[in-house]
Design a protein around this motif. Structure first.
Motif, PDB file in Angstrom:
ATOM      1  N   UNK A 174      -1.711 -53.580 -23.505  1.00 34.78           N
ATOM      2  CA  UNK A 174      -0.396 -54.485 -24.075  1.00 34.78           C
ATOM      3  C   UNK A 174      -0.225 -54.424 -25.621  1.00 34.78           C
ATOM      4  N   UNK A 175       0.222 -53.310 -25.746  1.00 39.72           N
ATOM      5  CA  UNK A 175       0.729 -52.870 -27.323  1.00 39.72           C
ATOM      6  C   UNK A 175      -0.257 -52.699 -28.180  1.00 39.72           C
ATOM      7  N   UNK A 176      -1.236 -53.657 -28.139  1.00 40.67           N
ATOM      8  CA  UNK A 176      -2.320 -53.598 -29.397  1.00 40.67           C
ATOM      9  C   UNK A 176      -3.441 -54.234 -29.205  1.00 40.67           C
ATOM     10  N   UNK A 177      -3.955 -54.452 -28.224  1.00 43.69           N
ATOM     11  CA  UNK A 177      -5.329 -54.932 -27.740  1.00 43.69           C
ATOM     12  C   UNK A 177      -6.259 -53.718 -27.496  1.00 43.69           C
ATOM     13  N   UNK A 178      -7.476 -53.916 -27.859  1.00 40.17           N
ATOM     14  CA  UNK A 178      -8.433 -53.037 -27.919  1.00 40.17           C
ATOM     15  C   UNK A 178      -9.467 -53.192 -27.125  1.00 40.17           C
ATOM     16  N   UNK A 179      -9.913 -52.349 -25.954  1.00 36.77           N
ATOM     17  CA  UNK A 179     -11.135 -52.475 -25.100  1.00 36.77           C
ATOM     18  C   UNK A 179     -12.252 -52.647 -25.901  1.00 36.77           C
ATOM     19  N   UNK A 180     -13.313 -53.386 -25.183  1.00 36.67           N
ATOM     20  CA  UNK A 180     -14.477 -53.254 -25.907  1.00 36.67           C
ATOM     21  C   UNK A 180     -15.120 -51.893 -25.882  1.00 36.67           C
ATOM     22  N   UNK A 214     -14.151 -49.509 -27.984  1.00 35.70           N
ATOM     23  CA  UNK A 214     -12.948 -48.572 -28.818  1.00 35.70           C
ATOM     24  C   UNK A 214     -13.113 -48.993 -30.187  1.00 35.70           C
ATOM     25  N   UNK A 215     -13.271 -48.134 -30.910  1.00 38.37           N
ATOM     26  CA  UNK A 215     -13.430 -48.544 -32.448  1.00 38.37           C
ATOM     27  C   UNK A 215     -12.273 -48.974 -33.053  1.00 38.37           C
ATOM     28  N   UNK A 216     -12.572 -49.992 -33.850  1.00 40.44           N
ATOM     29  CA  UNK A 216     -11.424 -50.713 -34.685  1.00 40.44           C
ATOM     30  C   UNK A 216     -10.314 -49.795 -35.384  1.00 40.44           C
ATOM     31  N   UNK A 217     -10.788 -48.527 -35.571  1.00 39.02           N
ATOM     32  CA  UNK A 217      -9.931 -47.352 -36.180  1.00 39.02           C
ATOM     33  C   UNK A 217      -8.723 -47.216 -35.264  1.00 39.02           C
ATOM     34  N   UNK A 218      -8.586 -47.613 -33.973  1.00 31.78           N
ATOM     35  CA  UNK A 218      -7.559 -47.241 -33.164  1.00 31.78           C
ATOM     36  C   UNK A 218      -6.735 -48.830 -33.163  1.00 31.78           C
ATOM     37  N   UNK A 219      -5.427 -48.566 -33.242  1.00 31.97           N
ATOM     38  CA  UNK A 219      -4.662 -49.770 -33.146  1.00 31.97           C
ATOM     39  C   UNK A 219      -3.343 -49.123 -32.695  1.00 31.97           C
ATOM     40  N   UNK A 220      -2.662 -50.392 -32.282  1.00 31.76           N
ATOM     41  CA  UNK A 220      -1.025 -50.116 -31.653  1.00 31.76           C
ATOM     42  C   UNK A 220      -0.288 -50.960 -32.004  1.00 31.76           C
ATOM     43  N   UNK A 221       0.960 -50.633 -31.903  1.00 33.64           N
ATOM     44  CA  UNK A 221       2.388 -51.637 -32.267  1.00 33.64           C
ATOM     45  C   UNK A 221       3.472 -51.076 -31.505  1.00 33.64           C
ATOM     46  N   UNK A 222       4.350 -52.100 -31.175  1.00 36.72           N
ATOM     47  CA  UNK A 222       5.257 -51.955 -30.327  1.00 36.72           C
ATOM     48  C   UNK A 222       6.636 -52.514 -30.837  1.00 36.72           C
ATOM     49  N   UNK A 223       7.879 -51.843 -31.164  1.00 39.16           N
ATOM     50  CA  UNK A 223       9.066 -52.674 -31.583  1.00 39.16           C
ATOM     51  C   UNK A 223      10.100 -51.767 -31.417  1.00 39.16           C
ATOM     52  N   UNK A 224      11.291 -52.499 -30.862  1.00 38.36           N
ATOM     53  CA  UNK A 224      12.451 -51.654 -30.691  1.00 38.36           C
ATOM     54  C   UNK A 224      12.380 -50.487 -29.710  1.00 38.36           C
ATOM     55  N   UNK A 225      12.636 -49.395 -30.321  1.00 39.24           N
ATOM     56  CA  UNK A 225      12.557 -48.277 -29.261  1.00 39.24           C
ATOM     57  C   UNK A 225      11.268 -47.468 -29.524  1.00 39.24           C
ATOM     58  N   UNK A 226      10.206 -47.714 -30.203  1.00 39.39           N
ATOM     59  CA  UNK A 226       9.120 -46.956 -30.459  1.00 39.39           C
ATOM     60  C   UNK A 226       7.788 -47.713 -30.520  1.00 39.39           C
ATOM     61  N   UNK A 227       7.250 -47.345 -29.832  1.00 39.47           N
ATOM     62  CA  UNK A 227       5.506 -47.838 -29.671  1.00 39.47           C
ATOM     63  C   UNK A 227       4.758 -46.620 -30.406  1.00 39.47           C
ATOM     64  N   UNK A 228       3.731 -47.158 -31.032  1.00 35.71           N
ATOM     65  CA  UNK A 228       3.058 -46.118 -32.019  1.00 35.71           C
ATOM     66  C   UNK A 228       1.431 -46.577 -31.744  1.00 35.71           C
ATOM     67  N   UNK A 229       0.715 -45.598 -31.679  1.00 33.41           N
ATOM     68  CA  UNK A 229      -0.747 -45.535 -31.619  1.00 33.41           C
ATOM     69  C   UNK A 229      -1.369 -45.043 -32.769  1.00 33.41           C
ATOM     70  N   UNK A 230      -2.200 -45.653 -33.620  1.00 33.33           N
ATOM     71  CA  UNK A 230      -2.383 -45.041 -35.001  1.00 33.33           C
ATOM     72  C   UNK A 230      -4.056 -45.260 -34.800  1.00 33.33           C
ATOM     73  N   UNK A 231      -4.311 -44.204 -35.393  1.00 32.00           N
ATOM     74  CA  UNK A 231      -5.854 -43.837 -35.523  1.00 32.00           C
ATOM     75  C   UNK A 231      -6.270 -43.683 -36.807  1.00 32.00           C
ATOM     76  N   UNK A 232      -6.910 -44.466 -37.670  1.00 37.49           N
ATOM     77  CA  UNK A 232      -7.370 -44.371 -38.853  1.00 37.49           C
ATOM     78  C   UNK A 232      -8.513 -43.758 -39.095  1.00 37.49           C
ATOM     79  N   UNK A 233      -8.801 -43.060 -40.280  1.00 40.79           N
ATOM     80  CA  UNK A 233     -10.163 -42.402 -40.731  1.00 40.79           C
ATOM     81  C   UNK A 233     -10.297 -41.475 -39.305  1.00 40.79           C
TER      82      UNK A 233
END
Lengths: 122, 108
Positions: B49-55, B57-76
C-alpha cells in the motif's frame, strides 16, 4: 509460520498439460480471509499472475491465460493445484504459489513459495 | 492494458541510498506493492500500500507514490539487500494483476 511448497512435473512436453500442487502448512486454506494464487516468472521477465482460487472453489484468471488455466482446491489436504493445458516453450518459467489478500481493488501477495522451475521441452 | 516500467538495474555502494522507480500512468491513484526476490528464496513483500512496511522489514525500507512514479527507497544499503525488486498493482480496467519488469539492485 505459514509455508507454501510447490511440487509437480518439472519437465513437460509441448502440447501436454502442466500440473503443479501447492502444499500449505502453518495455516488452513479453508478460510474466507484469503485466496490462493499461482504466479509465474518467465526467464528475463517480471512475474505474471496466472489466477487465484477461494476456499469455496471460486476462481479468477489472468485474461491472457484463462482459456488454458485451471485451479482447484483440496481443503482436506490443505493444497491447491494448477493445470495449464497445451503448453509451449513460452510456458517455461518458475512457477510460484502465493497467499493473496483481496480487498476491493487491491491484490497483495503476502506469502510466497520458493518456486519451481518448469521446462517445456520434447 | 496497464504497464509498469522499472529500470533494469541500480547500483549503489554500501551505506548509500538506493532509489528504485516504478513508472505508470497516474500510478499515484493506485496502491503499489513492492517485492524482493533473491535467488532460490521465496519472494518477500517489503512495502505494501505504497508505504507500509511489514513486520520484520527494516525501517531502512520506505516507499512513496505520486503522479506517474512510485519509488522504493533503501537507506544505508547493505550487501544483503542485493536482489531483484518488483512493483505491482491491480488494474481494475482489465481485471488483472500487473507487475513491473523488475530492477536488479547491485551493491558495489
Amino acid at each position: 509460520q505459514l509455508q507454501l511448497q510447490e511440487s509437480g512435473s518439472r519437465l513437460v512436453k509441448p502440447f501436454q498439460t502442466l500440473s503443479l500442487t501447492c502444499s500449505v502448512s502453518g495455516a488452513s486454506i479453508d478460510t474466507g480471509s484469503y485466496c490462493w494464487s499461482w504466479i509465474r516468472q518467465q526467464p528475463g521477465k517480471g512475474p505474471e499472475w496466472i489466477g487465484y482460487i477461494y476456499h469455496t472453489g471460486l476462481t479468477y484468471f489472468n485474461p491472457s491465460l484463462q482459456s488454458r488455466a485451471a485451479i482447484s482446491i483440496d481443503t482436506s489436504n490443505n493444497q491447491f493445484s494448477l493445470g495449464l493445458t497445451s503448453v509451449t516453450a513460452a510456458d517455461t518459467a518458475i512457477y510460484y504459489c502465493a497467499r493473496t489478500q483481496v480487498m476491493g481493488i487491491h491484490r497483495l501477495f503476502d506469502s510466497w513459495g520458493q518456486g519451481t522451475l518448469v521446462t517445456v521441452s520434447s | 492494458s496497464y504497464v509498469l516500467s522499472q529500470p533494469p538495474s541500480v547500483s549503489v555502494a554500501p551505506g548509500e541510498t538506493a532509489r528504485m522507480t516504478c513508472g505508470g500512468n497516474n500510478i499515484g491513484r493506485r496502491s503499489v506493492h513492492w517485492y524482493q526476490r533473491k535467488p532460490g528464496q521465496a519472494p518477500l513483500v517489503v512495502i505494501y500500500y505504497d508505504s507500509d512496511r511489514p513486520s520484520g522489514i527494516p525501517e531502512r525500507f520506505s516507499g512513496s507514490n505520486s503522479g506517474d512514479t512510485a519509488t522504493l527507497t533503501i537507506s544505508r544499503v547493505e550487501a544483503g539487500d542485493e536482489a531483484d525488486y518488483y512493483c505491482q498493482v491491480w488494474d481494475s480496467s482489465s481485471d488483472n494483476v500487473v507487475f513491473g519488469g523488475g530492477t536488479k539492485l547491485t551493491v558495489l
